[in-house]
Design a protein around this motif. Structure first.
Motif, PDB file in Angstrom:
ATOM      1  N   MET A   1      33.229  41.544  31.423  1.00  0.00           N
ATOM      2  CA  MET A   1      34.482  40.960  31.905  1.00  0.00           C
ATOM      3  C   MET A   1      34.446  39.437  31.856  1.00  0.00           C
ATOM      4  N   SER A   2      33.323  38.857  31.398  1.00  0.00           N
ATOM      5  CA  SER A   2      33.218  37.393  31.406  1.00  0.00           C
ATOM      6  C   SER A   2      34.218  36.784  30.441  1.00  0.00           C
ATOM      7  N   ALA A   3      34.619  37.574  29.428  1.00  0.00           N
ATOM      8  CA  ALA A   3      35.569  37.062  28.439  1.00  0.00           C
ATOM      9  C   ALA A   3      36.962  36.897  29.035  1.00  0.00           C
ATOM     10  N   GLY A   4      37.158  37.391  30.237  1.00  0.00           N
ATOM     11  CA  GLY A   4      38.474  37.290  30.861  1.00  0.00           C
ATOM     12  C   GLY A   4      39.357  38.440  30.433  1.00  0.00           C
ATOM     13  N   PRO A   5      40.513  38.535  31.016  1.00  0.00           N
ATOM     14  CA  PRO A   5      41.382  39.684  30.765  1.00  0.00           C
ATOM     15  C   PRO A   5      42.028  39.622  29.377  1.00  0.00           C
ATOM     16  N   VAL A   6      42.404  40.806  28.886  1.00  0.00           N
ATOM     17  CA  VAL A   6      43.220  40.873  27.677  1.00  0.00           C
ATOM     18  C   VAL A   6      44.675  40.667  28.113  1.00  0.00           C
ATOM     19  N   ILE A   7      45.334  39.726  27.491  1.00  0.00           N
ATOM     20  CA  ILE A   7      46.736  39.494  27.856  1.00  0.00           C
ATOM     21  C   ILE A   7      47.634  40.042  26.756  1.00  0.00           C
TER      22      ILE A   7
ATOM     23  N   LEU B 294      41.228  47.887  43.687  1.00  0.00           N
ATOM     24  CA  LEU B 294      42.008  46.664  43.861  1.00  0.00           C
ATOM     25  C   LEU B 294      41.216  45.434  43.413  1.00  0.00           C
ATOM     26  N   ASN B 295      39.912  45.410  43.711  1.00  0.00           N
ATOM     27  CA  ASN B 295      39.090  44.269  43.312  1.00  0.00           C
ATOM     28  C   ASN B 295      39.014  44.140  41.793  1.00  0.00           C
ATOM     29  N   ARG B 296      38.985  45.302  41.103  1.00  0.00           N
ATOM     30  CA  ARG B 296      38.960  45.274  39.642  1.00  0.00           C
ATOM     31  C   ARG B 296      40.225  44.624  39.092  1.00  0.00           C
ATOM     32  N   VAL B 297      41.361  44.979  39.691  1.00  0.00           N
ATOM     33  CA  VAL B 297      42.639  44.395  39.250  1.00  0.00           C
ATOM     34  C   VAL B 297      42.638  42.894  39.534  1.00  0.00           C
ATOM     35  N   ASP B 298      42.270  42.512  40.749  1.00  0.00           N
ATOM     36  CA  ASP B 298      42.333  41.102  41.135  1.00  0.00           C
ATOM     37  C   ASP B 298      41.404  40.232  40.297  1.00  0.00           C
ATOM     38  N   ALA B 299      40.263  40.805  39.872  1.00  0.00           N
ATOM     39  CA  ALA B 299      39.326  40.033  39.042  1.00  0.00           C
ATOM     40  C   ALA B 299      39.951  39.649  37.703  1.00  0.00           C
ATOM     41  N   LEU B 300      40.948  40.433  37.265  1.00  0.00           N
ATOM     42  CA  LEU B 300      41.597  40.156  35.973  1.00  0.00           C
ATOM     43  C   LEU B 300      42.658  39.068  36.064  1.00  0.00           C
ATOM     44  N   LEU B 301      43.046  38.710  37.292  1.00  0.00           N
ATOM     45  CA  LEU B 301      44.198  37.822  37.453  1.00  0.00           C
ATOM     46  C   LEU B 301      43.784  36.354  37.361  1.00  0.00           C
ATOM     47  N   THR B 302      43.639  35.883  36.135  1.00  0.00           N
ATOM     48  CA  THR B 302      43.342  34.479  35.877  1.00  0.00           C
ATOM     49  C   THR B 302      44.654  33.691  35.837  1.00  0.00           C
ATOM     50  N   ASP B 303      44.532  32.379  35.885  1.00  0.00           N
ATOM     51  CA  ASP B 303      45.724  31.517  35.782  1.00  0.00           C
ATOM     52  C   ASP B 303      46.582  31.899  34.580  1.00  0.00           C
ATOM     53  N   GLN B 304      45.891  32.045  33.432  1.00  0.00           N
ATOM     54  CA  GLN B 304      46.607  32.311  32.191  1.00  0.00           C
ATOM     55  C   GLN B 304      47.308  33.667  32.234  1.00  0.00           C
ATOM     56  N   ALA B 305      46.601  34.682  32.743  1.00  0.00           N
ATOM     57  CA  ALA B 305      47.165  36.029  32.784  1.00  0.00           C
ATOM     58  C   ALA B 305      48.401  36.068  33.691  1.00  0.00           C
ATOM     59  N   VAL B 306      48.305  35.447  34.847  1.00  0.00           N
ATOM     60  CA  VAL B 306      49.421  35.493  35.801  1.00  0.00           C
ATOM     61  C   VAL B 306      50.610  34.681  35.284  1.00  0.00           C
ATOM     62  N   ARG B 307      50.332  33.523  34.694  1.00  0.00           N
ATOM     63  CA  ARG B 307      51.422  32.731  34.122  1.00  0.00           C
ATOM     64  C   ARG B 307      52.169  33.524  33.064  1.00  0.00           C
ATOM     65  N   GLU B 308      51.390  34.226  32.221  1.00  0.00           N
ATOM     66  CA  GLU B 308      52.009  34.983  31.132  1.00  0.00           C
ATOM     67  C   GLU B 308      52.823  36.158  31.681  1.00  0.00           C
ATOM     68  N   LYS B 329      47.123  48.623  30.852  1.00  0.00           N
ATOM     69  CA  LYS B 329      46.746  49.388  29.677  1.00  0.00           C
ATOM     70  C   LYS B 329      45.867  48.545  28.760  1.00  0.00           C
ATOM     71  N   ALA B 330      46.246  47.288  28.550  1.00  0.00           N
ATOM     72  CA  ALA B 330      45.484  46.395  27.677  1.00  0.00           C
ATOM     73  C   ALA B 330      44.072  46.197  28.219  1.00  0.00           C
ATOM     74  N   ASN B 331      43.908  46.347  29.537  1.00  0.00           N
ATOM     75  CA  ASN B 331      42.598  46.129  30.137  1.00  0.00           C
ATOM     76  C   ASN B 331      41.929  47.422  30.591  1.00  0.00           C
ATOM     77  N   ASP B 332      42.370  48.542  29.987  1.00  0.00           N
ATOM     78  CA  ASP B 332      41.736  49.851  30.206  1.00  0.00           C
ATOM     79  C   ASP B 332      41.715  50.287  31.660  1.00  0.00           C
ATOM     80  N   ILE B 333      42.738  49.930  32.410  1.00  0.00           N
ATOM     81  CA  ILE B 333      42.772  50.416  33.792  1.00  0.00           C
ATOM     82  C   ILE B 333      43.694  51.622  33.902  1.00  0.00           C
ATOM     83  N   SER B 334      44.660  51.709  33.008  1.00  0.00           N
ATOM     84  CA  SER B 334      45.464  52.935  33.002  1.00  0.00           C
ATOM     85  C   SER B 334      45.811  53.312  31.582  1.00  0.00           C
TER      86      SER B 334
END
Lengths: 236, 334
Positions: A1-7, B294-308, B329-334
């Motif tokens: 997950m260090s690469a960050g999320p897929v957007i 929930l922690n898995r979801v929150d870990a994905l929420l970077t500045d860039q992801a949330v802005r987008e 889906k893009a991050n294999d959570i569902s």
């Protein structure tokens, strides 16, 4: 997950949507099935529950007031008091008790519907010509038979007019219920104000108006079908 | 209504003078006193009404023995999306979830949480200290802000899960032309602009990040404030109704351009990561996987992801549910 999320690529809006033009037909039709239609159905559900329950309560109150004259004053006072409370205030007063729930909304909507329904039903019952009631009594009808066979049919026009006004008013008030529950056309209007977007705002608003006019028309039609004697009298 | 002022005698039969006694008992054709009958009709209809009312209220479904988790979300874009992300991730993990979106401001949704109407909602760490705990000062790091916020919530029967990487901080925005006219770079430069009209959202008037403290600490004396709901500041700036506005750094309306942010040289606006605030007892009922989801979801929420995602809802005008579904889906959570 260090690469960050897929957007994912969310694409870009059409020119019309990007400029927030008055009304983008393409966007409206594209979101009809996942946004407008569900909201419209929720709006109708909330309205029907309120009007039906309000009608049952108001009808009982009116019949009671008709039989027991003393009851008319307090019932009228209470329902007219409820009618004067601003909707938003009533919702906010109920929230601590019944929460952000459909129940909160329905209690408020029913409270608003009582006054108009009670008044029109009771007026209808009281304006049935004395002669008709006397004739019925002379024929040996019981009090209940007189109510259902003579007084109610004759008060239908007044009752329908009460239902019409109440239904249209309720459709409008349900839009304010979006402050309590995320449901109905009001929710779309509220969100389109919060994050300004004309198409959603105008689309949902127009649907609410069309819904009110349609409901009114259907009740007029129902009233005509239920009172065939009135039509034959007009034709004569 | 004049129609209701009529005496009861107006409808009672002529031969029987309506005495003050119950008028119904004096009439012969009746087989049963109507009072009793109407009370029975009343009872039947009361039952009908309650059935109608109940059928309208989504009764809490309890499948698999676990109670439904009710998620709340506040009244702006970012919250609608995060609420959907939580809801969909938990649903996918097999929990019963209900989302009450667009509930209202911090104080309103906090009341809903403490009174048990909702079980959790996403909140900003700095906001907790400022609006709820009414702190006079704010910590000097994101981690310290989170710790202080969590410690405060723990005192009220609540707890917090892991914070997001992203922050949504407050900033002061002005129109570029206004900035150029007076040579504005930092918030304190606003002193040069004479009488300044500020847009502030209702939640943020008082407290450690609030408007009143801000103008005091920056020494802005010639100001006036208009309270505007979140999301409406930009059109107020565009139409010249206000000169400066408190805005959110992740707001896509800001990213669209056409606004200048003034430097917060004093670090006045603190830190604002998001973390789910959860009522104690919910995790025990739902099991350890609940917090992990929930922690898995929150870990994905970077500045860039949330802005987008905010842009997808606010600019592309996709429904928050759709935006959240595609992200998960893009991050294999569902």
């Amino acid at each position: 997950m260090s690469a960050g999320p897929v957007i994912p690529d969310y694409g870009s809006p059409s020119a019309c949507v990007a400029n927030n033009s008055t009304f983008c037909v393409d966007w409206f039709t594209a979101h009809w099935s996942n946004l407008f239609w569900p909201a419209l159905v929720q709006h109708i559900e909330l309205t029907v529950i309120a009007v039906v329950a309000g009608f049952v309560i108001a009808f009982l109150m009116a019949v009671l007031a008709h039989f027991q004259g003393w009851f008319a004053m307090p019932a009228s006072a209470l329902s007219s008091f409820l009618y004067t409370v601003p909707p938003l205030a009533l919702f906010q007063l109920l929230v601590p008790v019944t929460g952000f729930s459909v129940l909160t909304v329905e209690i408020a909507l029913i409270a608003y519907s009582l006054y108009l329904l009670f008044t029109t039903i009771l007026t209808g019952l009281r304006e049935v010509p004395e002669d008709a009631v006397r004739a019925a009594r002379g024929m040996g009808l019981t009090r209940r038979q007189i109510l259902f066979k003579v007084e109610l049919p004759m008060s239908l026009p007044s009752l329908i007019s009460g239902l019409r006004v109440t239904t249209v008013m309720t459709i409008g008030t349900v839009a304010i219920a979006a402050y309590v529950i995320d449901s109905g056309l009001g929710s779309l209007i509220l969100k389109a104000l919060q994050s300004p977007f004309n198409t959603q705002f105008i689309g949902a608003g127009a649907l609410a108006v069309i819904l009110a006019l349609t409901a009114d028309g259907l009740l007029v039609l129902a009233g005509r079908l239920l009172t065939p004697w009135a039509r034959s009298r007009k034709a004569a | 209504m004049r129609g209701l002022r009529r005496t009861p005698a107006a409808v009672s039969p002529a031969p029987v003078p309506a005495a003050n006694a119950a008028p119904a008992t004096g009439r012969r054709p009746l087989r049963r006193p109507p009072a009793r009958r109407s009370s029975r009709v009343l009872a039947i209809c009361a039952a009908l009404v309650s059935v109608a009312a109940l059928s309208g209220c989504g009764a809490v479904s309890e499948t698999a023995g676990k109670p439904t988790v009710v998620i709340g979300a506040k009244e702006f874009t970012e919250q609608w999306t995060i609420g959907e992300l939580y809801k969909q991730a938990l649903t996918h993990a097999g929990y019963n979830v209900e989302l009450k979106s667009n509930i209202g401001s911090t104080t309103v949704i906090d009341g809903a949480l403490t009174s048990g109407q909702i079980d959790l909602y996403p909140e900003y760490t700095g906001v907790i200290l400022q609006v709820l705990a009414r702190s006079r000062t704010v910590p000097h790091s994101a981690a310290a802000t989170y710790r202080a916020a969590k410690a405060y919530e723990e005192t009220r029967g609540l707890t917090m899960l892991d914070p997001t990487p992203f922050q949504n901080r407050d900033a002061i925005a002005v129109k570029p032309a206004f900035a150029k006219k007076y040579g504005l770079k930092t918030i304190s430069d606003l002193k040069k602009a004479g009488h300044v009209v500020f847009a502030e959202y209702p939640d943020n008037m008082e407290g450690a990040l609030g408007y009143r403290d801000m103008v005091k600490s920056y020494g802005l004396h010639n100001t006036e404030v208009k309270t505007l709901n979140i999301g409406l500041q930009y059109s107020a700036l565009d139409h010249g109704q206000v000169d400066a506005a408190d805005v959110f750094t992740t707001d896509p309306q800001l990213a669209r351009g056409g606004y200048t942010l003034l430097d917060d040289t004093k670090g006045y606006y603190g830190f604002q990561n998001v973390a789910p605030v959860v009522r104690k007892g919910v995790q025990e009922k739902q099991g350890p996987e609940f917090a992990r989801t929930l922690n898995r979801v929150d870990a994905l929420l970077t500045d860039q992801a949330v802005r987008e995602m905010n842009r997808a809802v606010d600019t592309v005008r996709l429904a928050p549910s759709e935006v959240a579904a595609r992200f998960l889906k893009a991050n294999d959570i569902s």
